[in-house]
Write a protein that holds these residues in place. Structure first.
Motif, PDB file in Angstrom:
ATOM      1  N   ASN A 515      43.579  44.858  22.598  1.00 61.99           N
ATOM      2  CA  ASN A 515      44.165  43.350  22.745  1.00 61.99           C
ATOM      3  C   ASN A 515      44.248  42.729  23.495  1.00 61.99           C
ATOM      4  OD1 ASN A 515      44.344  40.820  20.848  1.00 61.99           O
ATOM      5  ND2 ASN A 515      45.840  40.251  20.142  1.00 61.99           N
ATOM      6  N   GLY A 516      43.953  43.334  24.886  1.00 58.81           N
ATOM      7  CA  GLY A 516      43.884  42.872  26.257  1.00 58.81           C
ATOM      8  C   GLY A 516      45.024  43.522  26.454  1.00 58.81           C
ATOM      9  N   LEU A 517      45.875  44.575  26.566  1.00 61.22           N
ATOM     10  CA  LEU A 517      46.868  44.316  27.091  1.00 61.22           C
ATOM     11  C   LEU A 517      47.020  45.679  26.574  1.00 61.22           C
ATOM     12  CD1 LEU A 517      50.133  42.549  25.034  1.00 61.22           C
ATOM     13  CD2 LEU A 517      49.623  42.836  28.111  1.00 61.22           C
ATOM     14  N   PRO A 518      47.440  46.547  27.644  1.00 61.23           N
ATOM     15  CA  PRO A 518      47.979  48.453  27.845  1.00 61.23           C
ATOM     16  C   PRO A 518      48.943  48.630  26.199  1.00 61.23           C
ATOM     17  CG  PRO A 518      48.763  47.310  29.900  1.00 61.23           C
ATOM     18  CD  PRO A 518      48.881  46.705  29.183  1.00 61.23           C
ATOM     19  N   PHE A 519      49.191  49.566  25.235  1.00 61.17           N
ATOM     20  CA  PHE A 519      49.874  49.928  24.628  1.00 61.17           C
ATOM     21  C   PHE A 519      49.771  50.853  24.593  1.00 61.17           C
ATOM     22  CE2 PHE A 519      45.183  50.914  22.792  1.00 61.17           C
ATOM     23  CZ  PHE A 519      45.619  51.645  21.474  1.00 61.17           C
ATOM     24  N   SER A 520      50.158  52.064  22.883  1.00 60.31           N
ATOM     25  CA  SER A 520      51.703  53.511  23.379  1.00 60.31           C
ATOM     26  C   SER A 520      50.687  54.170  21.990  1.00 60.31           C
ATOM     27  CB  SER A 520      52.522  53.118  23.743  1.00 60.31           C
ATOM     28  OG  SER A 520      53.356  52.959  22.980  1.00 60.31           O
ATOM     29  N   GLY A 521      49.620  53.170  21.323  1.00 60.75           N
ATOM     30  CA  GLY A 521      49.521  54.373  20.462  1.00 60.75           C
ATOM     31  C   GLY A 521      48.398  54.957  20.744  1.00 60.75           C
ATOM     32  N   ARG A 522      47.740  56.166  20.332  1.00 54.87           N
ATOM     33  CA  ARG A 522      47.393  56.968  20.152  1.00 54.87           C
ATOM     34  C   ARG A 522      45.951  57.042  20.743  1.00 54.87           C
ATOM     35  NH1 ARG A 522      48.865  61.772  17.548  1.00 54.87           N
ATOM     36  NH2 ARG A 522      50.400  62.054  16.647  1.00 54.87           N
ATOM     37  N   ARG A 523      45.395  55.834  20.694  1.00 58.61           N
ATOM     38  CA  ARG A 523      44.076  55.119  20.919  1.00 58.61           C
ATOM     39  C   ARG A 523      44.614  54.761  22.560  1.00 58.61           C
ATOM     40  NH1 ARG A 523      42.634  50.260  17.544  1.00 58.61           N
ATOM     41  NH2 ARG A 523      45.078  50.398  17.684  1.00 58.61           N
ATOM     42  N   LEU A 555      44.036  45.187  40.846  1.00 58.33           N
ATOM     43  CA  LEU A 555      45.112  45.594  41.177  1.00 58.33           C
ATOM     44  C   LEU A 555      45.791  43.850  41.299  1.00 58.33           C
ATOM     45  CD1 LEU A 555      45.091  48.784  43.850  1.00 58.33           C
ATOM     46  CD2 LEU A 555      46.218  48.126  41.401  1.00 58.33           C
ATOM     47  N   GLY A 556      45.220  42.931  41.826  1.00 58.43           N
ATOM     48  CA  GLY A 556      45.704  41.627  41.880  1.00 58.43           C
ATOM     49  C   GLY A 556      46.274  40.845  40.938  1.00 58.43           C
ATOM     50  N   THR A 557      46.005  41.502  39.647  1.00 53.26           N
ATOM     51  CA  THR A 557      46.720  40.862  38.627  1.00 53.26           C
ATOM     52  C   THR A 557      47.013  42.172  37.420  1.00 53.26           C
ATOM     53  OG1 THR A 557      44.792  41.552  37.160  1.00 53.26           O
ATOM     54  CG2 THR A 557      44.934  39.017  38.635  1.00 53.26           C
ATOM     55  N   ILE A 558      47.283  42.821  38.332  1.00 56.28           N
ATOM     56  CA  ILE A 558      48.383  44.497  37.297  1.00 56.28           C
ATOM     57  C   ILE A 558      49.778  44.309  36.961  1.00 56.28           C
ATOM     58  CG2 ILE A 558      48.672  45.854  39.257  1.00 56.28           C
ATOM     59  CD1 ILE A 558      48.198  47.676  37.523  1.00 56.28           C
ATOM     60  N   HIS A 559      50.393  43.106  37.951  1.00 52.51           N
ATOM     61  CA  HIS A 559      51.728  42.409  37.518  1.00 52.51           C
ATOM     62  C   HIS A 559      51.670  41.955  36.366  1.00 52.51           C
ATOM     63  CE1 HIS A 559      50.512  39.052  39.455  1.00 52.51           C
ATOM     64  NE2 HIS A 559      50.604  38.191  38.699  1.00 52.51           N
ATOM     65  N   GLU A 560      50.669  41.248  35.820  1.00 50.17           N
ATOM     66  CA  GLU A 560      50.763  40.771  34.363  1.00 50.17           C
ATOM     67  C   GLU A 560      51.128  41.759  33.062  1.00 50.17           C
ATOM     68  OE1 GLU A 560      47.382  38.291  34.585  1.00 50.17           O
ATOM     69  OE2 GLU A 560      47.841  36.922  35.906  1.00 50.17           O
ATOM     70  N   ARG A 601      55.721  40.337  42.465  1.00 50.88           N
ATOM     71  CA  ARG A 601      56.037  39.279  41.734  1.00 50.88           C
ATOM     72  C   ARG A 601      56.403  39.608  40.594  1.00 50.88           C
ATOM     73  NH1 ARG A 601      49.070  39.657  43.414  1.00 50.88           N
ATOM     74  NH2 ARG A 601      49.612  38.235  45.165  1.00 50.88           N
ATOM     75  N   VAL A 602      56.016  41.192  40.328  1.00 51.69           N
ATOM     76  CA  VAL A 602      57.243  41.672  39.130  1.00 51.69           C
ATOM     77  C   VAL A 602      58.783  41.454  39.754  1.00 51.69           C
ATOM     78  CG1 VAL A 602      57.860  43.403  37.617  1.00 51.69           C
ATOM     79  CG2 VAL A 602      55.962  43.565  38.380  1.00 51.69           C
ATOM     80  N   SER A 805      52.032  32.969  35.610  1.00 48.17           N
ATOM     81  CA  SER A 805      51.172  32.231  36.703  1.00 48.17           C
ATOM     82  C   SER A 805      51.185  33.415  37.716  1.00 48.17           C
ATOM     83  CB  SER A 805      50.789  31.514  37.483  1.00 48.17           C
ATOM     84  OG  SER A 805      50.097  30.808  38.200  1.00 48.17           O
ATOM     85  N   SER A 806      50.064  34.080  38.304  1.00 52.38           N
ATOM     86  CA  SER A 806      50.111  35.330  39.258  1.00 52.38           C
ATOM     87  C   SER A 806      49.690  34.083  41.252  1.00 52.38           C
ATOM     88  CB  SER A 806      48.911  35.432  39.384  1.00 52.38           C
ATOM     89  OG  SER A 806      47.594  35.282  39.640  1.00 52.38           O
ATOM     90  N   SER A 807      50.075  33.279  40.867  1.00 53.02           N
ATOM     91  CA  SER A 807      49.903  32.532  42.564  1.00 53.02           C
ATOM     92  C   SER A 807      51.879  31.813  42.115  1.00 53.02           C
ATOM     93  CB  SER A 807      48.625  31.114  42.396  1.00 53.02           C
ATOM     94  OG  SER A 807      49.377  30.441  40.669  1.00 53.02           O
ATOM     95  N   ARG A 808      52.670  31.978  41.607  1.00 52.30           N
ATOM     96  CA  ARG A 808      53.806  31.490  42.005  1.00 52.30           C
ATOM     97  C   ARG A 808      54.065  31.292  43.222  1.00 52.30           C
ATOM     98  NH1 ARG A 808      57.220  32.544  37.769  1.00 52.30           N
ATOM     99  NH2 ARG A 808      58.643  32.492  39.361  1.00 52.30           N
ATOM    100  N   SER A 809      54.830  30.482  43.668  1.00 51.80           N
ATOM    101  CA  SER A 809      55.507  30.154  45.142  1.00 51.80           C
ATOM    102  C   SER A 809      55.936  31.084  45.811  1.00 51.80           C
ATOM    103  CB  SER A 809      56.519  29.107  45.357  1.00 51.80           C
ATOM    104  OG  SER A 809      57.044  29.424  44.560  1.00 51.80           O
ATOM    105  N   ALA A 810      55.725  31.557  46.806  1.00 51.79           N
ATOM    106  CA  ALA A 810      56.357  32.718  47.968  1.00 51.79           C
ATOM    107  C   ALA A 810      57.868  32.257  47.632  1.00 51.79           C
ATOM    108  CB  ALA A 810      55.903  32.078  49.343  1.00 51.79           C
ATOM    109  N   GLU A 811      58.739  33.811  48.269  1.00 54.93           N
ATOM    110  CA  GLU A 811      60.413  33.271  47.964  1.00 54.93           C
ATOM    111  C   GLU A 811      60.658  34.382  48.515  1.00 54.93           C
ATOM    112  OE1 GLU A 811      61.278  32.497  43.468  1.00 54.93           O
ATOM    113  OE2 GLU A 811      61.861  33.890  44.088  1.00 54.93           O
ATOM    114  N   SER A 812      59.919  34.590  50.016  1.00 53.50           N
ATOM    115  CA  SER A 812      60.109  35.629  50.261  1.00 53.50           C
ATOM    116  C   SER A 812      58.685  35.350  52.102  1.00 53.50           C
ATOM    117  CB  SER A 812      60.787  37.621  50.537  1.00 53.50           C
ATOM    118  OG  SER A 812      59.419  37.853  50.191  1.00 53.50           O
ATOM    119  N   GLU A 813      58.676  36.143  52.952  1.00 52.88           N
ATOM    120  CA  GLU A 813      58.539  36.151  54.435  1.00 52.88           C
ATOM    121  C   GLU A 813      57.074  37.184  53.316  1.00 52.88           C
ATOM    122  OE1 GLU A 813      59.979  38.402  57.389  1.00 52.88           O
ATOM    123  OE2 GLU A 813      58.351  38.607  58.848  1.00 52.88           O
TER     124      GLU A 813
END
Length: 820
Positions: A515-523, A555-560, A601-602, A805-813
């Motif tokens: 269903n679009g997410l990693p999961f920890s079941g046997r499959r 890798l650009g969206t793995i934080h999601e 981003r995380v 969103s992966s386009s959050r504003s920058a909070e650091s250099e």
């Protein structure tokens, strides 16, 4: 007569085949006049250009086939046509036979891999919805394509036979590129959703139907005699029957003798490739192109077991990286956009694109709505089914080689395929936002708990790692963290894997996500890899519940995936691996800058507390058993929420009998300032004192000697703090610190400001080359986007939450350099 003799000699010299190798520049030979060095140069040029374009298009999340089509059009007469010197030297006419031969060998092997991806058994399980969508998605665009062919024949292809042209145009507009669609769905994290399942099932039916129609088109275009076309079709049917009843039993036998976990015999691989090439020869002799033979053999290989997957892994990199780009350049050399001239030609290009989109999208949407699919999902499905790609180019090149399409019609249809494929990803992203259920709100989002029974409540940790070399450190950290509260620690071990365009990667996505997410079941397990074996062994030897899972994503969206899984599993702490790995000389080298961006981003959108682990091989390069654990842990306490969370986690470690915990409290001028959240000074100071009383004073009063406490008085200057920290860190295995400690910047210039003022120093060689570091950030509800939606009760293990969103504003250099 002499002049005629000279012309004949010149013509013979022009048509003479190129020698394979030269004797070198020093012998006066030009390498570009010999086939081997020339083909090497052509391959290198194609690889550099297409990979560079793929990198440029990566922010747009476009499949690599887009870059390959554009790059090879640029190499052809469309862009470099006026520069005859380039074409004559790099792609001379006498070299094209070698280029086309290698390109078609690569294409033949690629079609074999496409057949390996296609599971006929899944077609039997295709539901009525997917079957209806597939039929409508073929019928309407095929009909509109046939109508467009009449306009094409009247406008720019008057000498083309109408019968073959109608079939070729119908196939060109109705086809869906099954391999490209799978990769787009994987990038959009839709492959394992209901929409993805329906799209893949419909595309599989579409793919099989399109190849049958293409065989019909080739048979019709091969001869003016209808009897010859009938003979070709009958022989094609006979080949499929012979392959099914004579060749498939051999393939089944080899698959049965190739168990999972064991390498496939070299003789089996050789025999399979020989069968593929022989099948290609037979179908070429029949007159329906060698590609069909390879595709049929790929389809007939059993998909159960490890045999098909092993063949794919052995072949896919060589075929897709080296041979397949040659087919694109072969096609690009035939594509001349300059032939599209005048209002009539450009108008026909618009007509073809509009017809293709209207037929494919319209037919799919109408069928989906009739099957009671929600409108947005129906529109997204139509856009996905409009994906073209390599299969489209194959159809067009065969049509051009058979003289069904002239240069202008060929260029128009190539641009149509490029346009419809390019628009798929942004269009689907714009119109379709998956309606995901929010996870029921959970209470424990931090390691620090309240008094009473909460202190003994279960601690859930989502621990991430890049590669198998990080597993021992992760296991040793979790073993040290379980303390004395047995059976109260649950660890979700998430393997972070970059999504590639390999066929094996698509299979891995289907196994590792639900269903679009990693999961920890046997499959979600890979069925016996070293990752699963290591964590399974740790689970059996300890009181920790360990559940391996894999996040395979761009890798650009793995934080999601990390954020969503943390909510899904109700984690109190997410442990992220530092983006650098330890080398043999003690230095830290970046693994991939994209992991750095993911960590930032995380930290920005975490639904719980987060810790970044700078791994300097905690406990050595192997897992340490529970009785042998003997670590010296240091906590640097400056004050503030993050430092209190770091202290709470370290105190849990201090409960382990093999852990010697040292808490060093720094009393500086900076520590006396209000925190960044604007909290009252006295309130924060009271919370710091309460945390020290709870985790340190009580442990000291117990008299077991496992906790030591020191107070360090120093000026709030780097010159005094760094020597003090370095002295405290000597002999320590692990140093724990808060991310936002009220301390001055200890490093003049840091490439990892997300670790905070203290953590940035701890990650340097100046501090240590042996002590691992854990930088902790306490959960902040105000930066958590997952709390913006109402909670919905549901199954914890399978609940899905909206991605931030992966386009959050920058909070650091650092973030300002890579914010998307």
């Amino acid at each position: 007569m002499a002049g005629g003799g000279d012309e004949a000699s010149a013509s013979a010299a022009l048509c003479a085949p190129m020698k394979a190798t030269s004797e070198g520049l020093w012998q006066g030979d030009n390498p570009l006049h010999f086939s081997l060095p020339l083909i090497i140069l052509q391959v290198c040029l194609v690889l550099v250009l297409t990979r560079g374009l793929a990198l440029a298009l990566r922010p747009l999340r476009q499949p690599r086939v887009i870059a390959e089509i554009i790059g090879d059009i640029l190499l052809g007469p469309s862009a470099l046509g006026p520069n005859k010197a380039f074409l004559n030297h790099i792609f001379p006419m006498e070299s094209l036979t070698v280029l086309d031969t290698l390109a078609n060998i690569g294409l033949l092997l690629f079609l074999f891999l496409v057949g390996l991806e296609l599971d006929l058994a899944s077609l039997h399980r295709t539901g009525s919805r997917a079957l209806t969508v597939a039929v409508a998605g073929i019928s309407l665009p095929f009909t509109l394509g046939a109508g467009s062919s009449l306009a094409l024949c009247a406008a720019i292809a008057c000498n083309t036979p109408r019968g073959p042209l109608i079939v070729f145009m119908g196939v060109a507009l109705s086809i869906t590129a099954f391999p490209v669609l799978a990769r787009i769905l994987a990038k959009l994290k839709l492959l394992t959703t209901n929409l993805g399942h329906m799209a893949m099932s419909a595309a599989a039916v579409n793919d099989v139907t399109a190849w049958i129609l293409l065989a019909l088109a080739i048979a019709l275009s091969g001869s003016s005699s209808p009897f010859v076309s009938v003979y070709v079709l009958l022989c094609g049917v006979g080949f499929v029957a012979a392959a099914t009843f004579l060749v498939r039993p051999v393939l089944v036998y080899m698959a049965r003798l190739s168990p999972a976990g064991e390498p496939v015999k070299e003789s089996f691989v050789c025999a399979t490739l020989g069968i593929v090439l022989a099948a290609g020869f037979v179908t070429d002799a029949i007159g329906i192109h060698a590609l069909f033979g390879a595709f049929v053999i790929g389809v007939l290989i059993p998909k159960e077991g490890a045999y098909a997957g092993a063949l794919t892994e052995k072949m896919e990199d060589l075929v897709s990286s080296l041979f397949l780009p040659l087919y694109f350049v072969s096609s690009g050399l035939k594509t001349n956009v300059a032939t599209i001239s005048g209002a009539k030609s450009w108008g026909f290009l618009v007509l073809v694109i509009t017809t293709a989109c209207a037929g494919k999208i319209g037919g799919t949407v109408l069928a989906s709505l009739l099957m009671r699919v929600p409108p947005r999902e129906a529109l997204a499905l139509g856009l996905l089914m409009n994906t073209k790609g390599l299969v489209e180019l194959i159809v067009l090149n065969i049509g051009r080689d058979r003289k069904v399409l002239n240069d202008e019609a060929f260029a128009i249809l190539v641009l149509m395929a490029l346009t419809t494929t390019f628009m798929t990803t942004p269009a689907v992203t714009a119109v379709y936002k998956p309606a995901r259920r929010g996870a029921s709100s959970y209470k424990h989002r931090t390691v620090e708990r309240g008094g009473g029974g909460e202190a003994d409540s279960e601690l859930r940790v989502l621990a991430c790692f890049h590669a198998s070399r990080g597993i021992p450190t992760l296991i040793n950290l979790v073993e040290a963290s379980r303390g004395t509260r047995r059976n109260k620690l649950t660890m979700y071990a998430m393997h972070l894997v970059e999504l590639s365009e390999r066929s094996s990667a698509i299979s891995m996505v289907q196994r590792a996500r639900h269903n679009g997410l990693p999961f920890s079941g046997r499959r979600g397990r890979d069925g016996g890899g070293e990752v699963v074996v290591a964590f399974e062994a740790f689970r059996r030897l300890s009181a920790v519940a360990v559940k391996p899972m894999t996040a395979i994503s761009d890798l650009g969206t793995i934080h999601e995936d990390i954020v969503a899984s943390a909510v899904n599993k109700r984690a109190a702490l997410v442990v992220l691996p530092f983006h650098k790995m330890l080398c043999h000389d003690g230095t830290m080298e970046p693994v991939d800058r994209a992991y750095h961006h993911a960590n930032v981003r995380v930290l920005q959108s975490a639904p719980c507390s987060v810790a970044i682990l700078v791994d300097r091989v905690l406990g050595g390069a192997a897992q340490v058993s529970a009785p042998d654990v003997s670590y010296a842990v240091l906590v640097l306490f400056f004050g503030g929420p993050d430092d209190r969370e770091a202290l709470a986690y370290a105190a849990r470690m201090g409960e382990h009998p093999g852990i010697e915990l040292t808490v060093a409290r720094f009393i500086t001028a900076a520590a006396a300032k209000p925190n960044a959240d604007g909290g009252d000074l006295e309130l924060e100071f009271a919370k710091d004192e309460e945390a020290l009383q709870r985790y340190v004073t009580r442990a000291l009063q117990s008299g077991d000697g496992s906790v030591r406490y020191e107070e360090v008085t120093a000026a709030a200057e780097r010159e005094e703090l760094t020597p003090a920290i370095k002295t405290l860190g000597r002999g320590k295995n692990l140093v724990v610190a808060g991310r936002s400690a009220p301390a001055p910047t200890l490093v003049e210039k840091s490439d990892c400001p997300e670790l905070g003022p203290v953590g940035s120093y701890l990650a340097t060689l100046e501090f240590s080359t042996t002590a691992s570091v854990l930088v902790v950030q306490r959960y902040n509800p105000r930066s958590d986007p997952t709390r913006e939606r109402p909670a919905v009760e549901g199954d914890v293990e399978e609940a899905v939450v909206p991605f931030p969103s992966s386009s959050r504003s920058a909070e650091s250099e650092s973030e300002s350099r890579h914010s998307t």
